[in-house]
Design a protein around this motif. Structure first.
Motif, PDB file in Angstrom:
ATOM      1  N   TYR A  87      46.527  42.907  36.984  1.00 37.42           N
ATOM      2  CA  TYR A  87      46.965  41.899  37.812  1.00 37.42           C
ATOM      3  C   TYR A  87      48.084  42.297  38.832  1.00 37.42           C
ATOM      4  N   SER A  88      48.939  43.246  38.330  1.00 33.82           N
ATOM      5  CA  SER A  88      49.736  43.574  39.346  1.00 33.82           C
ATOM      6  C   SER A  88      49.443  44.577  40.332  1.00 33.82           C
TER       7      SER A  88
ATOM      8  N   SER B 171      42.644  47.089  39.431  1.00 35.88           N
ATOM      9  CA  SER B 171      42.760  45.640  39.650  1.00 35.88           C
ATOM     10  C   SER B 171      41.464  44.848  39.367  1.00 35.88           C
TER      11      SER B 171
ATOM     12  N   GLY C 206      45.299  44.874  31.099  1.00 32.43           N
ATOM     13  CA  GLY C 206      45.204  43.384  31.987  1.00 32.43           C
ATOM     14  C   GLY C 206      46.481  43.097  32.685  1.00 32.43           C
TER      15      GLY C 206
ATOM     16  N   MET D 201      46.374  39.794  31.719  1.00 35.25           N
ATOM     17  CA  MET D 201      46.205  39.190  32.922  1.00 35.25           C
ATOM     18  C   MET D 201      47.135  38.153  33.236  1.00 35.25           C
TER      19      MET D 201
ATOM     20  N   ALA E  64      50.788  38.516  33.288  1.00 35.19           N
ATOM     21  CA  ALA E  64      51.240  38.787  34.323  1.00 35.19           C
ATOM     22  C   ALA E  64      51.333  37.809  35.477  1.00 35.19           C
ATOM     23  N   ALA E  65      50.259  37.109  35.570  1.00 34.68           N
ATOM     24  CA  ALA E  65      50.119  35.917  36.274  1.00 34.68           C
ATOM     25  C   ALA E  65      51.256  34.992  36.130  1.00 34.68           C
TER      26      ALA E  65
ATOM     27  N   LEU F 221      46.783  44.134  42.092  1.00 31.99           N
ATOM     28  CA  LEU F 221      46.220  43.347  42.996  1.00 31.99           C
ATOM     29  C   LEU F 221      46.963  43.262  44.684  1.00 31.99           C
TER      30      LEU F 221
END
Length: 335
Positions: free
Chosen positions: A228-229, A311, A224, A27, A30-31, A231
């Motif tokens: 995130y993607s 997500s 993870g 996560m 990705a963030a 969301l």
């Protein structure tokens, strides 16, 4: 107060598991906009190996197990899967701006089982030296299939009531067959059958078991990043899906824990088995469910049910549900 303090300490300890760190790491990658990608073919191979390992291990133990000990946990697994779908049917489906097909597909996904969450729970229980029946992971299809079937039947019946000319009776047998043909259940059931009918100890010990932890870490990293993607997709549907995805893993897991406790009292089902039952109930299908529901409920919005599951639901089940139910078991069973 001592019980609450002990529970909080145990819960925080579980969160520090290295297995869960890969999910959080994915996560974070990705963030921060990392360009890291893992090919889909590798993802599918990892899932196959994990499910085969779970199936082989469960099958070898079932071969020598007392089947009467398995019967009641298998029955309550099916009951739990159906109850989880009905909870969504009579909560999410009644909320404003929620389409029935979207709600019931989401309920079906959250009633079914996540193979990756189950695999993570097995590793963490081993790390914590918590014993469980070796056949307990084989309860997966007993919960997964009834949940998906019930969701599809409810969606089809609702559609038929709204449009009586839309088709004939619901073919439950066909739904069961299609569910069993799914990649996840096919791999798991194949492993179970080989474990029961053959003698795969050597290949299990030399290939599947040694690779289990490493492949699971890669799978959690992938999940993870995908969580995130997803969301962004979830923002385009009603916010109730986000609320449901936050609450459902804990509510469903408590249902699983409660019925598992009944099996513990009546038939001696182990505390570790109760934890696994709760974790399976708290999880949402990430492999078998999405393609099954896409085909069977085509008018449902994948951004709603897959977005809510991937997500929010899966990270909650992994990062909160597993440590929560282990900590709860430590208090209830004094393990």
């Amino acid at each position: 107060m001592d019980i609450l303090a002990n529970f909080a300490g145990s819960f925080l300890t579980q969160l520090q598991s290295p297995t869960l760190a890969f999910l959080i790491g994915g996560m974070l990658l990705a963030a921060f906009g990392s360009k890291l990608t893992i090919p889909d073919a590798i993802y599918k191979f990892i899932v196959f190996v994990l499910l085969m390992r779970i199936g082989l291990h469960g099958g070898m133990e079932i071969r020598d197990a007392d089947l009467t000990a398995l019967a009641f946990p298998a029955l309550i697994s099916a009951v739990i899967g159906c109850l989880c779908v009905l909870i969504g049917r009579y909560s999410l489906a009644f909320l404003p701006k929620i389409q029935f097909s979207d709600a019931i597909a989401t309920a079906g996904l959250f009633g079914a089982v996540s193979a990756s969450t189950l695999a993570a729970a097995l590793i963490i229980l081993e790390e914590q030296s918590v014993a469980y029946e070796a056949w307990a992971p084989a309860l997966y299809p007993f919960m997964d299939i009834p949940a998906l079937i019930l969701a599809i039947v409810l969606a089809t019946l609702h559609k038929r009531r709204a449009n009586p000319e839309s088709g004939g009776p619901v073919n439950v047998v066909q739904i069961i067959v299609e569910s069993l043909r799914g990649s996840a259940l096919s791999a798991l059931i194949l492993g179970l059958l080989i474990g029961i009918l053959a003698n795969p100890v050597r290949i299990y010990e030399e290939f599947y078991n040694p690779m289990f932890r490493g492949m699971l870490s890669i799978l959690l990293l992938i999940m993870g990043m995908e969580a995130y993607s997803r969301l962004a997709e979830l923002r385009h549907v009603a916010h109730w899906f986000g609320v449901y995805a936050l609450l459902a893993p804990i509510v469903h897991g408590l249902v699983g824990f409660g019925l598992g406790y009944v099996a513990h009292v009546l038939f001696g089902f182990s505390p570790g088995g109760v934890i696994l039952l709760a974790v399976m109930a708290s999880s949402s299908s990430d492999i078998s469910g999405p393609p099954t529901l896409r085909a069977a409920i085509p008018d449902a919005n994948p951004s709603a049910y897959i977005g809510a599951s991937t997500s929010i639901g899966t990270p909650v089940a992994l990062a909160v549900g597993i440590p929560f139910f282990i900590a709860l078991a430590e208090i209830v069973f004094q393990i």
